[in-house]
Design an enzyme around this catalytic site. Structure first.
Site, PDB file in Angstrom:
ATOM      1  N   HIS A  13     195.237 106.819 -36.434  1.00 46.94           N
ATOM      2  CA  HIS A  13     193.997 106.298 -37.027  1.00 46.94           C
ATOM      3  C   HIS A  13     193.539 105.083 -36.242  1.00 46.94           C
ATOM      4  O   HIS A  13     194.335 104.203 -35.914  1.00 46.94           O
ATOM      5  CB  HIS A  13     194.224 105.899 -38.490  1.00 46.94           C
ATOM      6  CG  HIS A  13     193.041 105.214 -39.122  1.00 46.94           C
ATOM      7  ND1 HIS A  13     193.090 103.914 -39.580  1.00 46.94           N
ATOM      8  CD2 HIS A  13     191.771 105.650 -39.337  1.00 46.94           C
ATOM      9  CE1 HIS A  13     191.909 103.580 -40.071  1.00 46.94           C
ATOM     10  NE2 HIS A  13     191.091 104.614 -39.940  1.00 46.94           N
ATOM     11  N   SER A  14     192.245 105.042 -35.906  1.00 44.91           N
ATOM     12  CA  SER A  14     191.640 103.869 -35.300  1.00 44.91           C
ATOM     13  C   SER A  14     192.344 103.493 -33.986  1.00 44.91           C
ATOM     14  O   SER A  14     192.460 104.322 -33.085  1.00 44.91           O
ATOM     15  CB  SER A  14     191.661 102.723 -36.314  1.00 44.91           C
ATOM     16  OG  SER A  14     190.934 101.610 -35.860  1.00 44.91           O
ATOM     17  N   TYR A  15     192.837 102.276 -33.868  1.00 46.44           N
ATOM     18  CA  TYR A  15     193.611 101.856 -32.688  1.00 46.44           C
ATOM     19  C   TYR A  15     194.824 102.757 -32.473  1.00 46.44           C
ATOM     20  O   TYR A  15     195.268 102.939 -31.332  1.00 46.44           O
ATOM     21  CB  TYR A  15     194.032 100.398 -32.882  1.00 46.44           C
ATOM     22  CG  TYR A  15     195.111  99.904 -31.955  1.00 46.44           C
ATOM     23  CD1 TYR A  15     194.844  99.632 -30.620  1.00 46.44           C
ATOM     24  CD2 TYR A  15     196.405  99.690 -32.438  1.00 46.44           C
ATOM     25  CE1 TYR A  15     195.848  99.162 -29.771  1.00 46.44           C
ATOM     26  CE2 TYR A  15     197.406  99.216 -31.603  1.00 46.44           C
ATOM     27  CZ  TYR A  15     197.130  98.965 -30.275  1.00 46.44           C
ATOM     28  OH  TYR A  15     198.118  98.496 -29.433  1.00 46.44           O
TER      29      TYR A  15
END
Length: 230
Positions: free
Chosen positions: A67-69
């Site tokens: 998720h995300s980074y």
């Protein structure tokens, strides 16, 4: 029956493994061995190393979900021999030489960027009273408050660290786009999903924390990916 793949869940900035709390039970009940990594968020290399070692420590074929980074993390950690696929949840999917900063520079800064500030040690925080509107506008007030007050800061250098050769060039990938994302521009997510040649691109009417606000849809995408690589 085909063997159930292991699933390693990789959190992003301003979070930890608990961000997957609504996803884990269904994956577990489906018979998968599920592990959520706890990364230090001190450098991209350190987080890739921690995740890769965890993936290599489990026995058998393994799916990485970021998720995300965490997408930047699985892009590097996915080179582990037992990793068989990558799932990106509103995530960065860098190519070699990309940094998160260079990906952000493609478009105007997302609205949430205005609410990020460094501390004296160079770690970045989201202003707590702006966390919900930036990161999790589609969560209820209680859940968003808990995320805001338990956020784990990320070292500023993680946004300038260059990515190495991407695992998505040699391994299948899937991507979930959050159409109301205020941390990564949705158009940037769509561009990354196309660039990596994702087998499936699912767009949700969700904010950045789609893994918490739309856990059913996110979990089903992960399960479909797991079935294809089993």
């Amino acid at each position: 029956m085909a063997e159930k793949v292991n699933i390693v869940l990789v959190h992003g900035a301003w979070g930890d493994g608990s961000h997957w709390r609504h996803v884990i039970p269904t994956l577990h009940n489906a018979g998968h061995r599920v592990i959520a990594v706890q990364n230090p968020l001190t450098s991209l290399a350190a987080d890739v190393d921690r995740t890769r070692k965890l993936a290599e420590s489990v026995d058998g074929p393994t799916l990485l979900v970021g998720h995300s980074y965490g997408g930047a993390v699985i892009t590097g950690a996915g080179h582990a021999e037992n990793v068989v696929g990558l799932v990106y949840i509103a995530a960065f999917a860098p190519d070699e030489g990309d940094s998160l900063g260079s990906i952000f520079a493609r478009t105007d800064q997302p609205a949430g960027a205005a609410n990020i500030a460094p501390d004296a040690e160079g770690f970045l925080w989201i202003t707590p009273d702006k966390f919900q509107e930036s990161f999790s506008q589609d969560l209820d007030d209680t859940e968003a408050l808990v995320m805001a007050l338990t956020q784990k800061p990320i070292a500023g250098q993680c946004f300038s660290d260059p990515s190495g050769p991407p695992a998505w060039r040699g391994k299948p990938s899937w991507y979930q786009v959050s159409g109301q994302d205020r941390m990564i521009p949705p158009e940037t997510e769509r561009w990354m999903a196309e660039r990596i040649g994702a087998r499936e691109i699912e767009e949700l009417d969700a904010g950045h924390a789609s893994l918490a606000s739309h856990p059913h849809e996110v979990t089903q995408l992960i399960l479909r990916a797991a079935a294809q690589v089993s």
